[in-house]
Design a protein around this motif. Structure first.
Motif, PDB file in Angstrom:
ATOM      1  N   HIS A   1      11.637  11.542 -15.646  1.00 53.89           N
ATOM      2  CA  HIS A   1      11.538  10.127 -16.001  1.00 53.89           C
ATOM      3  C   HIS A   1      12.520   9.279 -15.209  1.00 53.89           C
ATOM      4  O   HIS A   1      12.243   8.124 -14.889  1.00 53.89           O
ATOM      5  N   GLN A   2      13.673   9.856 -14.910  1.00 55.77           N
ATOM      6  CA  GLN A   2      14.703   9.080 -14.224  1.00 55.77           C
ATOM      7  C   GLN A   2      14.542   9.106 -12.707  1.00 55.77           C
ATOM      8  O   GLN A   2      14.713   8.079 -12.048  1.00 55.77           O
ATOM      9  N   HIS A   3      14.188  10.268 -12.152  1.00 55.33           N
ATOM     10  CA  HIS A   3      14.237  10.411 -10.700  1.00 55.33           C
ATOM     11  C   HIS A   3      12.891  10.647 -10.042  1.00 55.33           C
ATOM     12  O   HIS A   3      12.760  10.466  -8.831  1.00 55.33           O
ATOM     13  N   GLY A   4      11.886  11.092 -10.787  1.00 52.01           N
ATOM     14  CA  GLY A   4      10.600  11.344 -10.167  1.00 52.01           C
ATOM     15  C   GLY A   4      10.557  12.654  -9.418  1.00 52.01           C
ATOM     16  O   GLY A   4      11.306  13.585  -9.710  1.00 52.01           O
ATOM     17  N   GLY A   5       9.694  12.695  -8.405  1.00 50.22           N
ATOM     18  CA  GLY A   5       9.323  13.970  -7.797  1.00 50.22           C
ATOM     19  C   GLY A   5      10.261  14.527  -6.765  1.00 50.22           C
ATOM     20  O   GLY A   5       9.817  14.959  -5.703  1.00 50.22           O
ATOM     21  N   ILE A   6      11.566  14.562  -7.034  1.00 49.60           N
ATOM     22  CA  ILE A   6      12.471  15.178  -6.083  1.00 49.60           C
ATOM     23  C   ILE A   6      12.292  16.696  -6.129  1.00 49.60           C
ATOM     24  O   ILE A   6      11.947  17.266  -7.159  1.00 49.60           O
ATOM     25  N   ARG A   7      12.555  17.332  -5.006  1.00 49.59           N
ATOM     26  CA  ARG A   7      12.336  18.768  -4.905  1.00 49.59           C
ATOM     27  C   ARG A   7      13.233  19.543  -5.866  1.00 49.59           C
ATOM     28  O   ARG A   7      12.866  20.620  -6.352  1.00 49.59           O
ATOM     29  N   GLY A   8      14.418  19.006  -6.158  1.00 49.38           N
ATOM     30  CA  GLY A   8      15.323  19.705  -7.067  1.00 49.38           C
ATOM     31  C   GLY A   8      14.722  19.912  -8.445  1.00 49.38           C
ATOM     32  O   GLY A   8      14.931  20.964  -9.070  1.00 49.38           O
ATOM     33  N   ILE A   9      13.987  18.930  -8.952  1.00 46.34           N
ATOM     34  CA  ILE A   9      13.342  19.074 -10.257  1.00 46.34           C
ATOM     35  C   ILE A   9      12.254  20.137 -10.186  1.00 46.34           C
ATOM     36  O   ILE A   9      12.117  20.962 -11.111  1.00 46.34           O
ATOM     37  N   GLU A  10      11.500  20.143  -9.111  1.00 56.63           N
ATOM     38  CA  GLU A  10      10.447  21.149  -8.936  1.00 56.63           C
ATOM     39  C   GLU A  10      11.042  22.559  -8.948  1.00 56.63           C
ATOM     40  O   GLU A  10      10.550  23.457  -9.646  1.00 56.63           O
ATOM     41  N   VAL A  11      12.125  22.749  -8.174  1.00 55.86           N
ATOM     42  CA  VAL A  11      12.760  24.069  -8.084  1.00 55.86           C
ATOM     43  C   VAL A  11      13.337  24.494  -9.428  1.00 55.86           C
ATOM     44  O   VAL A  11      13.163  25.639  -9.875  1.00 55.86           O
TER      45      VAL A  11
END
Length: 421
Positions: free
Chosen positions: A142-152
């Motif tokens: 919700h705060q940052h969107g689709g950054i790779r760190g969230i995916e990992v």
């Protein structure tokens, strides 16, 4: 002081398009979100991190950086204070002590072996712990969107949930819940990849998430996965596949039991119809979405990812997308303002996306001055988000096409040149 360069942080910044100055700005904003007071970093602060002159930032800065990237500080190459750079050399062995040790070992070998410890029993505490981590992943999205760190991070937690199946004993109900949590994490990885426009990765995550969800029997997470698949195909410009995927979600029994799920399904259909130019279908789908939302129990227990749907902010955002697709810019602007009014403060990613789309809606009505002002209100650090960057690029192209010699066009061109420098 050990000034070994932090190559991990430097590589992350390069991958995500951050300069020292823009990362400092982004972290300052994230500090403000956490503490209520923006941070005081500048480009030289970040250069100190990369050079290794500062190996462990202050706690508030560290937490803000972790929220921004979706990664722990140690995974970004930072080293906690007091941690040794290398292990000390082992001491020389005393021959007398060695003989004593061998004698004691031989005596010990004759003793009976202790009983093997019983396997860990996986239960409600483990499920609650993982669900708490899932809530954190959703908050980060919700705060940052689709950054790779969230995916990992989401994929790591999905693996943790699956690994518990093999490392402990559990009843069938708990095993189903573990599969459900693993599917939830994988669906978040899928969404982060969609949001970051990494579509091949999103398709892989969808296949895995759908398999895990089927084993769990959790209809809510199955709905989320197939609803996301509809969005994936919409972004790929494949409306027929998008409608088919979204229909899988809408056909689940949970859509009949809980009208709020039905409402989200109708609203996502409206956004797909918008890209095909089917005005009557958009109107019908949005009417059905509103009717279903009105019938939904406001206090029913629902997954954490349904928050924006319950608040109706996401419904307004999907209506905005539908009307932008139709070229109905006046209605699109109205839905943009409604979504911005309904979004909770921490939903920064949706707020930024909606603001960028609001600028498009204003431009479509020929309102050049407010459109440029709205577009310029998107923070430069947020404008690097892939979806936001695409929207603002389209905005700039539309502005130059409709008013190539306008002072507003010159203002926007200069602003973008300086913001991306």
């Amino acid at each position: 002081m050990d000034t070994t360069r932090n190559l991990v942080l430097a590589a992350w910044m390069t991958e995500h398009g951050y300069s020292s100055n823009t990362l400092a700005d982004a972290v300052n904003q994230a500090v403000g979100d956490l503490t209520g007071k923006p941070g005081g970093l500048d480009g030289s602060s970040v250069r100190d991190w990369k050079a290794g002159r500062v190996r462990w930032p202050k706690s508030a800065t560290r937490a803000a950086l972790e929220n921004l990237t979706g990664l722990p500080a140690t995974a970004l190459g930072f080293v906690p204070r007091g941690r040794a750079a290398s292990a000390p050399a082992p001491p020389q062995e005393d021959p007398v002590k060695r003989r004593s040790f061998l004698t004691a070992t031989a005596a010990t070998a004759a003793l009976p072996l202790p009983a093997t410890a019983p396997p860990h029993r996986v239960g409600a505490t483990d499920i609650a712990r993982l669900r708490g981590k899932f809530a954190s992943v959703v908050a980060g999205d919700h705060q940052h969107g689709g950054i790779r760190g969230i995916e990992v991070r989401a994929l790591e937690l999905a693996a943790e949930a699956v690994d518990l199946q093999g490392r402990g004993s559990a009843g069938q109900r708990v095993r189903s819940q573990l599969y459900g949590v693993a599917a939830a994490f994988t669906s978040s990885a899928m969404w982060a990849a969609i949001d970051g426009r990494r579509f091949d990765a999103a398709r892989r995550h969808h296949d895995r998430a759908a398999s895990l969800a089927a084993m769990s029997g959790d209809q809510a997470i199955q709905f989320r996965i197939w609803s996301h698949a509809g969005t994936l195909y919409r972004h790929l410009g494949r409306p027929s596949d998008a409608l088919a995927a979204n229909d899988v979600a809408r056909s689940l029994p949970i859509s009949r039991r809980d009208p709020l799920f039905a409402s989200l399904g109708h609203a996502r259909h409206a956004a797909i119809y918008g890209m095909t130019g089917n005005r009557s279908a958009v109107v019908r789908a949005l009417r059905d979405a509103q009717d279903a939302a009105d019938r939904a129990a406001p206090d029913a227990h629902r997954p954490v990812w349904m928050t924006a749907v319950r608040d109706r902010a996401e419904l307004a955002e999907l209506a905005l997308s539908a009307h932008l697709g139709l070229g109905d810019f006046e209605r699109a602007e109205a839905h943009a303002h409604r979504s911005l009014a309904l979004l909770r403060p921490h939903m920064q990613r949706d707020r930024i996306l909606t603001t960028a789309r609001l600028a498009q809606a204003q431009l479509g009505q020929g309102e050049l001055e407010p459109a440029v002002a709205t577009a310029m209100s998107v923070p430069p650090s947020a404008a690097r988000h892939p979806r936001v960057a695409d929207i603002l690029a389209a905005f700039g192209s539309g502005l130059r096409e409709h008013a190539p010699g306008s002072s507003h066009t010159r203002t926007w061109t200069q602003y973008r040149r300086e913001a991306l420098a």
